[in-house]
Design an enzyme around this catalytic site. Structure first.
Site, mmCIF file in Angstrom:
data_model
loop_
_atom_site.group_PDB
_atom_site.id
_atom_site.type_symbol
_atom_site.label_atom_id
_atom_site.label_comp_id
_atom_site.label_asym_id
_atom_site.label_seq_id
_atom_site.Cartn_x
_atom_site.Cartn_y
_atom_site.Cartn_z
ATOM 1 N N GLN A 7 0.839 -1.203 0.000
ATOM 2 C CA GLN A 7 0.000 0.000 0.000
ATOM 3 C C GLN A 7 0.870 1.248 0.000
ATOM 4 O O GLN A 7 0.369 2.360 -0.125
ATOM 5 C CB GLN A 7 -0.863 0.038 1.274
ATOM 6 C CG GLN A 7 -1.805 -1.121 1.449
ATOM 7 C CD GLN A 7 -2.467 -1.077 2.821
ATOM 8 O OE1 GLN A 7 -1.885 -1.462 3.836
ATOM 9 N NE2 GLN A 7 -3.686 -0.588 2.871
ATOM 10 N N HIS A 65 -1.009 1.421 -4.596
ATOM 11 C CA HIS A 65 -1.368 2.839 -4.544
ATOM 12 C C HIS A 65 -0.390 3.713 -5.326
ATOM 13 O O HIS A 65 -0.364 4.924 -5.145
ATOM 14 C CB HIS A 65 -1.498 3.296 -3.087
ATOM 15 C CG HIS A 65 -2.630 2.622 -2.355
ATOM 16 N ND1 HIS A 65 -2.720 2.560 -0.992
ATOM 17 C CD2 HIS A 65 -3.721 1.958 -2.824
ATOM 18 C CE1 HIS A 65 -3.823 1.893 -0.646
ATOM 19 N NE2 HIS A 65 -4.434 1.514 -1.743
ATOM 20 N N ASN A 84 1.666 -6.548 13.371
ATOM 21 C CA ASN A 84 1.376 -5.108 13.410
ATOM 22 C C ASN A 84 1.387 -4.632 14.852
ATOM 23 O O ASN A 84 1.055 -5.393 15.764
ATOM 24 C CB ASN A 84 0.005 -4.818 12.790
ATOM 25 C CG ASN A 84 -0.217 -3.331 12.559
ATOM 26 O OD1 ASN A 84 0.601 -2.674 11.909
ATOM 27 N ND2 ASN A 84 -1.286 -2.784 13.103
#
Ligand SMILES: [Zn+2]
Length: 257
Positions: free
Chosen positions: A102, A122, A220
Protein backbone atom coordinates in the site's frame (compact mmCIF):
# COMPACT_ATOMS: atom_id res chain seq x y z
CA UNK A 1 13.19 -6.43 24.15
CA UNK A 2 13.46 -9.93 22.71
CA UNK A 3 14.59 -10.71 19.19
CA UNK A 4 13.84 -14.43 19.46
CA UNK A 5 11.94 -15.19 16.27
CA UNK A 6 8.39 -16.41 16.54
CA UNK A 7 8.67 -20.23 16.08
CA UNK A 8 5.40 -20.63 14.16
CA UNK A 9 6.35 -17.87 11.71
CA UNK A 10 9.78 -19.46 11.17
CA UNK A 11 8.13 -22.82 10.51
CA UNK A 12 5.67 -21.33 8.02
CA UNK A 13 8.40 -19.40 6.17
CA UNK A 14 10.53 -22.55 5.94
CA UNK A 15 7.72 -24.51 4.34
CA UNK A 16 6.54 -21.78 1.95
CA UNK A 17 7.38 -21.53 -1.74
CA UNK A 18 4.88 -18.90 -2.87
CA UNK A 19 4.73 -16.35 -0.08
CA UNK A 20 2.55 -13.29 -0.52
CA UNK A 21 3.85 -10.35 1.52
CA UNK A 22 1.38 -7.52 2.07
CA UNK A 23 2.85 -4.29 3.46
CA UNK A 24 1.52 -1.03 4.88
CA UNK A 25 2.76 2.22 6.40
CA UNK A 26 3.95 0.48 9.58
CA UNK A 27 6.98 -0.96 7.79
CA UNK A 28 8.13 2.46 6.57
CA UNK A 29 8.07 4.30 9.89
CA UNK A 30 11.35 2.42 10.56
CA UNK A 31 12.74 4.34 7.57
CA UNK A 32 11.69 7.69 9.00
CA UNK A 33 8.59 8.05 6.84
CA UNK A 34 5.59 9.44 8.68
CA UNK A 35 2.32 7.51 8.57
CA UNK A 36 0.25 10.07 6.69
CA UNK A 37 -3.07 8.51 7.58
CA UNK A 38 -2.15 7.82 11.19
CA UNK A 39 -2.76 10.07 14.19
CA UNK A 40 -1.10 13.45 13.63
CA UNK A 41 -0.40 12.56 10.00
CA UNK A 42 -0.41 15.26 7.36
CA UNK A 43 -3.58 13.93 5.78
CA UNK A 44 -5.51 14.16 9.03
CA UNK A 45 -4.58 17.86 9.30
CA UNK A 46 -5.21 18.91 5.71
CA UNK A 47 -8.06 18.22 3.37
CA UNK A 48 -6.82 15.92 0.59
CA UNK A 49 -7.26 17.03 -3.02
CA UNK A 50 -9.62 14.66 -4.78
CA UNK A 51 -8.73 13.51 -8.26
CA UNK A 52 -11.84 15.03 -9.84
CA UNK A 53 -11.00 18.44 -8.31
CA UNK A 54 -7.40 18.09 -9.48
CA UNK A 55 -8.61 17.63 -13.05
CA UNK A 56 -11.16 20.44 -12.78
CA UNK A 57 -9.30 23.39 -11.29
CA UNK A 58 -5.93 25.13 -11.51
CA UNK A 59 -6.28 26.17 -7.86
CA UNK A 60 -6.78 22.53 -6.77
CA UNK A 61 -3.76 21.44 -8.82
CA UNK A 62 -1.57 24.04 -7.09
CA UNK A 63 -2.91 22.92 -3.70
CA UNK A 64 -2.16 19.29 -4.66
CA UNK A 65 1.42 20.15 -5.67
CA UNK A 66 1.99 22.05 -2.43
CA UNK A 67 1.01 18.98 -0.38
CA UNK A 68 2.85 16.57 -2.68
CA UNK A 69 6.00 18.66 -2.33
CA UNK A 70 5.86 18.37 1.48
CA UNK A 71 5.47 14.62 1.08
CA UNK A 72 8.29 14.39 -1.44
CA UNK A 73 10.68 16.19 0.88
CA UNK A 74 9.81 13.81 3.71
CA UNK A 75 10.25 10.71 1.49
CA UNK A 76 13.19 11.70 -0.67
CA UNK A 77 16.02 10.68 1.62
CA UNK A 78 14.33 7.65 3.21
CA UNK A 79 16.26 4.38 2.97
CA UNK A 80 14.98 0.79 3.15
CA UNK A 81 15.13 -0.83 6.58
CA UNK A 82 15.64 -4.49 7.65
CA UNK A 83 12.02 -5.39 6.79
CA UNK A 84 12.48 -4.38 3.13
CA UNK A 85 15.79 -6.27 3.02
CA UNK A 86 14.28 -9.40 4.59
CA UNK A 87 11.65 -9.44 1.84
CA UNK A 88 14.45 -9.32 -0.76
CA UNK A 89 16.18 -12.27 0.96
CA UNK A 90 12.98 -14.31 0.60
CA UNK A 91 12.88 -13.51 -3.11
CA UNK A 92 16.52 -14.53 -3.64
CA UNK A 93 15.83 -17.86 -1.98
CA UNK A 94 12.86 -18.51 -4.23
CA UNK A 95 10.27 -18.28 -1.46
CA UNK A 96 8.56 -15.07 -2.51
CA UNK A 97 5.77 -14.96 -5.04
CA UNK A 98 4.68 -11.33 -4.67
CA UNK A 99 4.94 -8.23 -2.54
CA UNK A 100 1.72 -6.28 -2.58
CA UNK A 101 2.23 -2.89 -0.95
CA UNK A 102 0.00 0.00 0.00
CA UNK A 103 3.07 2.19 0.38
CA UNK A 104 3.95 4.85 -2.19
CA UNK A 105 7.51 5.43 -0.93
CA UNK A 106 9.20 3.09 -3.44
CA UNK A 107 11.32 1.51 -0.70
CA UNK A 108 10.70 -2.08 -1.86
CA UNK A 109 12.18 -1.10 -5.24
CA UNK A 110 15.11 0.63 -3.57
CA UNK A 111 15.80 -2.45 -1.43
CA UNK A 112 15.98 -4.62 -4.55
CA UNK A 113 12.61 -6.34 -4.89
CA UNK A 114 12.24 -7.00 -8.61
CA UNK A 115 9.38 -5.61 -10.67
CA UNK A 116 8.03 -9.11 -11.45
CA UNK A 117 7.51 -9.67 -7.74
CA UNK A 118 6.01 -6.30 -6.79
CA UNK A 119 2.64 -4.61 -6.99
CA UNK A 120 2.51 -1.02 -5.73
CA UNK A 121 -1.26 -0.88 -5.36
CA UNK A 122 -1.37 2.84 -4.54
CA UNK A 123 1.33 3.80 -7.05
CA UNK A 124 4.66 5.46 -6.34
CA UNK A 125 5.77 8.98 -5.58
CA UNK A 126 9.18 8.26 -7.13
CA UNK A 127 7.79 9.27 -10.51
CA UNK A 128 5.67 12.05 -11.99
CA UNK A 129 3.06 10.95 -14.49
CA UNK A 130 1.23 12.86 -17.21
CA UNK A 131 -2.52 12.39 -16.84
CA UNK A 132 -2.98 12.63 -20.61
CA UNK A 133 -0.14 10.78 -22.37
CA UNK A 134 1.10 8.69 -19.40
CA UNK A 135 4.72 9.82 -19.76
CA UNK A 136 6.77 9.29 -16.59
CA UNK A 137 9.62 11.48 -15.40
CA UNK A 138 11.88 12.20 -12.44
CA UNK A 139 10.11 14.23 -9.72
CA UNK A 140 12.97 16.48 -8.63
CA UNK A 141 12.96 19.07 -11.47
CA UNK A 142 9.15 19.34 -11.35
CA UNK A 143 9.12 20.06 -7.62
CA UNK A 144 11.94 22.57 -8.06
CA UNK A 145 9.98 24.36 -10.79
CA UNK A 146 6.81 24.31 -8.70
CA UNK A 147 8.70 25.77 -5.73
CA UNK A 148 9.93 28.60 -7.95
CA UNK A 149 6.66 29.39 -9.75
CA UNK A 150 3.81 28.19 -7.51
CA UNK A 151 2.13 26.91 -10.68
CA UNK A 152 1.29 23.24 -11.19
CA UNK A 153 3.58 21.94 -13.95
CA UNK A 154 2.32 20.55 -17.24
CA UNK A 155 3.63 17.96 -19.67
CA UNK A 156 5.05 18.92 -23.09
CA UNK A 157 1.79 17.47 -24.50
CA UNK A 158 -0.22 19.96 -22.43
CA UNK A 159 -1.53 17.34 -19.99
CA UNK A 160 -1.58 17.78 -16.22
CA UNK A 161 1.36 16.32 -14.32
CA UNK A 162 0.81 14.49 -11.04
CA UNK A 163 2.68 12.16 -8.75
CA UNK A 164 2.27 8.55 -10.02
CA UNK A 165 0.26 7.72 -6.91
CA UNK A 166 -3.40 6.84 -6.65
CA UNK A 167 -5.16 9.95 -5.37
CA UNK A 168 -8.33 10.09 -3.32
CA UNK A 169 -11.21 9.54 -5.72
CA UNK A 170 -8.98 7.75 -8.25
CA UNK A 171 -9.44 4.04 -9.01
CA UNK A 172 -6.65 1.52 -8.57
CA UNK A 173 -5.01 0.38 -11.79
CA UNK A 174 -6.84 -2.70 -12.99
CA UNK A 175 -3.72 -4.61 -14.08
CA UNK A 176 -2.11 -4.02 -10.65
CA UNK A 177 -5.21 -5.28 -8.90
CA UNK A 178 -5.33 -8.26 -11.27
CA UNK A 179 -1.70 -9.23 -10.58
CA UNK A 180 -2.30 -8.94 -6.82
CA UNK A 181 -5.42 -11.11 -7.00
CA UNK A 182 -3.65 -13.78 -9.07
CA UNK A 183 -0.83 -13.90 -6.51
CA UNK A 184 -3.41 -14.21 -3.72
CA UNK A 185 -5.07 -17.17 -5.46
CA UNK A 186 -1.82 -19.19 -5.68
CA UNK A 187 -0.08 -18.16 -2.40
CA UNK A 188 0.89 -20.91 0.06
CA UNK A 189 1.55 -18.36 2.83
CA UNK A 190 0.35 -14.80 3.36
CA UNK A 191 2.02 -12.37 5.76
CA UNK A 192 0.62 -8.88 6.40
CA UNK A 193 3.23 -6.47 7.75
CA UNK A 194 2.57 -3.08 9.33
CA UNK A 195 -0.92 -2.52 8.02
CA UNK A 196 -4.15 -1.83 9.91
CA UNK A 197 -5.80 -3.71 7.02
CA UNK A 198 -8.58 -1.13 7.02
CA UNK A 199 -8.14 0.39 3.54
CA UNK A 200 -10.05 -1.43 0.81
CA UNK A 201 -9.80 -2.82 -1.77
CA UNK A 202 -6.09 -3.22 -0.87
CA UNK A 203 -6.77 -5.12 2.36
CA UNK A 204 -8.97 -7.65 0.58
CA UNK A 205 -5.83 -9.10 -1.09
CA UNK A 206 -4.41 -10.91 1.99
CA UNK A 207 -7.92 -12.00 2.91
CA UNK A 208 -8.35 -13.58 -0.56
CA UNK A 209 -5.14 -15.55 -0.06
CA UNK A 210 -6.36 -16.76 3.34
CA UNK A 211 -9.76 -17.70 1.90
CA UNK A 212 -7.93 -19.70 -0.79
CA UNK A 213 -6.23 -21.73 1.94
CA UNK A 214 -2.91 -19.99 2.66
CA UNK A 215 -1.96 -19.73 6.36
CA UNK A 216 -2.45 -16.07 7.33
CA UNK A 217 0.03 -14.26 9.61
CA UNK A 218 -0.39 -10.64 10.73
CA UNK A 219 2.39 -8.59 12.32
CA UNK A 220 1.38 -5.11 13.41
CA UNK A 221 1.65 -2.75 16.34
CA UNK A 222 -1.95 -2.05 17.30
CA UNK A 223 -5.28 -3.48 16.20
CA UNK A 224 -6.06 -4.51 12.66
CA UNK A 225 -9.37 -5.02 10.89
CA UNK A 226 -8.59 -8.74 10.43
CA UNK A 227 -7.79 -9.59 14.06
CA UNK A 228 -11.13 -11.34 14.46
CA UNK A 229 -10.87 -13.29 11.20
CA UNK A 230 -11.52 -16.97 12.05
CA UNK A 231 -8.98 -18.26 9.51
CA UNK A 232 -6.09 -16.30 11.03
CA UNK A 233 -3.12 -18.60 11.74
CA UNK A 234 -0.81 -16.33 13.76
CA UNK A 235 -1.11 -12.78 15.09
CA UNK A 236 2.11 -11.13 16.28
CA UNK A 237 1.64 -7.85 18.14
CA UNK A 238 4.54 -5.40 17.99
CA UNK A 239 7.11 -3.66 15.84
CA UNK A 240 7.55 -5.30 12.42
CA UNK A 241 11.24 -4.36 12.31
CA UNK A 242 11.80 -6.38 15.49
CA UNK A 243 9.57 -9.34 14.62
CA UNK A 244 9.97 -10.06 10.91
CA UNK A 245 13.67 -9.92 9.87
CA UNK A 246 14.86 -12.31 12.62
CA UNK A 247 12.18 -14.84 11.61
CA UNK A 248 13.26 -14.67 7.96
CA UNK A 249 16.91 -15.04 8.94
CA UNK A 250 16.11 -18.09 11.11
CA UNK A 251 13.98 -19.71 8.41
CA UNK A 252 16.60 -19.23 5.69
CA UNK A 253 19.43 -20.36 7.97
CA UNK A 254 17.63 -23.56 8.97
CA UNK A 255 16.74 -24.26 5.38
CA UNK A 256 20.34 -23.89 4.23
CA UNK A 257 21.71 -27.26 5.36
ZN1 LIG B 1 1.78 14.22 -21.60
Amino acid sequence: MSTTPHPRLVELLQGAERTLIFTGAGISTGSGIPDYRGPGGLWTQQQPVYYQDFLASEEARARYWEMARAGWEAYRDARPNPVHHAVVHLERRGKLDMVVTQNIDGLHVRAGTSADHLVELHGTNRAIECQTCGDRSDPEPHYARFAATGTAPRCACGGFLKSATISFGQNLRQDDLGRAMEAASRADLVVALGSTLSVTPAATIPLMAAEAGAPYVIINRGETAHDGYPGLDTRIEGDVVEAFPPAVAAALEQGAD
